[in-house]
Design an enzyme around this catalytic site. Structure first.
Site, PDB file in Angstrom:
ATOM      1  N   SER A 120      -0.752  32.828  49.920  1.00 28.63           N
ATOM      2  CA  SER A 120       0.651  33.030  50.279  1.00 28.63           C
ATOM      3  C   SER A 120       0.997  34.515  50.292  1.00 28.63           C
ATOM      4  O   SER A 120       0.376  35.284  51.011  1.00 28.63           O
ATOM      5  CB  SER A 120       1.552  32.229  49.331  1.00 28.63           C
ATOM      6  OG  SER A 120       1.252  30.859  49.410  1.00 28.63           O
ATOM      7  N   LYS A 172      28.539  28.234  53.661  1.00 27.76           N
ATOM      8  CA  LYS A 172      28.520  29.114  52.502  1.00 27.76           C
ATOM      9  C   LYS A 172      27.892  28.395  51.303  1.00 27.76           C
ATOM     10  O   LYS A 172      28.265  27.275  50.954  1.00 27.76           O
ATOM     11  CB  LYS A 172      29.947  29.551  52.146  1.00 27.76           C
ATOM     12  CG  LYS A 172      30.020  30.507  50.964  1.00 27.76           C
ATOM     13  CD  LYS A 172      29.322  31.822  51.295  1.00 27.76           C
ATOM     14  CE  LYS A 172      29.437  32.800  50.126  1.00 27.76           C
ATOM     15  NZ  LYS A 172      28.680  34.037  50.390  1.00 27.76           N
TER      16      LYS A 172
END
Length: 303
Positions: A120, A172
């Site tokens: 990764s 949000k």
């Protein structure tokens, strides 16, 4: 004028003791200065190969960035060997490390040597090297991005807690563990993850001799052994530090007699538990989309 012989002897003893303590104090001061200079790599040591060790979870580290910048500018550092043993970490942590190593490679050779795991974000960092070595049993790859969240509404309902959220717009604070993920919120979140995935893949395409179509088949999050990594051109060769040095001597005309010195890259004392909590907090709760919130991290699935 006469002197007391005993007084004279006492004075001489006192002077000798004073000289001894003065010498001890001087040695302590000189030793402290030498330790300080050594810690700052300020002693005269001649040309050498710097050994940089990247271990544990990779996160943004300003101290490490400053150290890498100094290695790039230090004329005594003829090359850098990066030992990587990490399952990955945050995307920004991997990007910072990648860019810091690339700045060094513009001036001097940089090679990466993988240990047990280099996946990764750790593989992202390895891409910065001019050549990547791994052991046959090393685990690498896991090219991808992950953002994890959770929905705890049902659990909160069972304990009699009703979350209240007031926000300026639908997206949000998405994703949030205290409200359901709507199709619009899922699409927006996936767009961010896929955008950073494309960033990761573009780095691999730029740095590795793999065609785009072939790479997409490899960049599905799977891990590879060191042997498989060589077969798929994700790494260059099987080898260790000695192999890396031999390559730099032959391919980059590096003097064979150079010593190798470990350079400390971080003053961060944060332990593994604290790092895991930090990454979990970024990926499970409402700050999941902060600057370094998305994670490029490999871990074995629990059974």
């Amino acid at each position: 004028m006469s002197y007391d012989p005993d007084a004279l002897l006492d004075r001489r003893r006192l002077k000798r003791r004073l000289h001894v303590w003065q010498a001890i104090t001087l040695l302590v001061v000189v030793g402290a200065v030498l330790v300080l200079l050594q810690g700052r790599n300020a002693l005269l040591h001649g040309e050498y190969i710097a050994r940089v060790q990247i271990e544990g979870l990779i996160v943004r580290d300003d101290a490490r960035n400053r150290t890498l910048a100094r290695l790039a500018e230090d004329a005594d550092v003829r090359a850098v060997i990066v030992h990587i043993d990490s399952p990955g970490g945050s995307v920004v942590g991997g990007e910072d490390l990648y860019r810091g190593l690339r700045s060094i490679s513009e001036a001097k050779p940089v090679v990466a040597v993988m240990g047990t795991v280099a996946t990764s974000a750790a593989y992202m960092a390895a891409l910065a090297a001019d050549r990547i070595f791994a052991r046959e049993g090393s685990i690498t790859g896991s090219i991808g991005i992950i953002l994890q969240s959770a929905n705890v509404l049902e659990l909160l309902g069972k304990v009699g807690v009703e979350p209240v959220t007031i926000k300026s717009s639908e997206l949000k604070g998405i994703p949030s563990p205290v409200e359901p993920l709507t199709p619009v919120g899922r699409a927006a979140t996936e767009a961010v993850v896929l955008n950073l995935y494309d960033f990761f893949v573009d780095l691999v395409i730029e740095r590795r001799p793999i065609e785009g179509a072939d790479l997409r088949a490899l960049a599905d999050g799977r891990v590879f052994s060191g042997r498989q990594g060589v077969e798929n051109r994700l790494i260059d060769a099987i080898g260790d530090e000695a192999t890396a040095i031999d390559w730099m001597v032959l391919a980059r005309n590096l003097p064979a007699e150079l010593s190798v010195k470990t350079v400390r890259t971080s003053t961060d004392k944060e332990g593994l538990l604290e790092q895991l909590i930090g990454l979990a907090g970024k990926s499970l709760f409402s700050n999941a989309l902060t600057l370094d919130g998305l994670v490029s991290l490999w871990q074995p699935s629990p059974r």
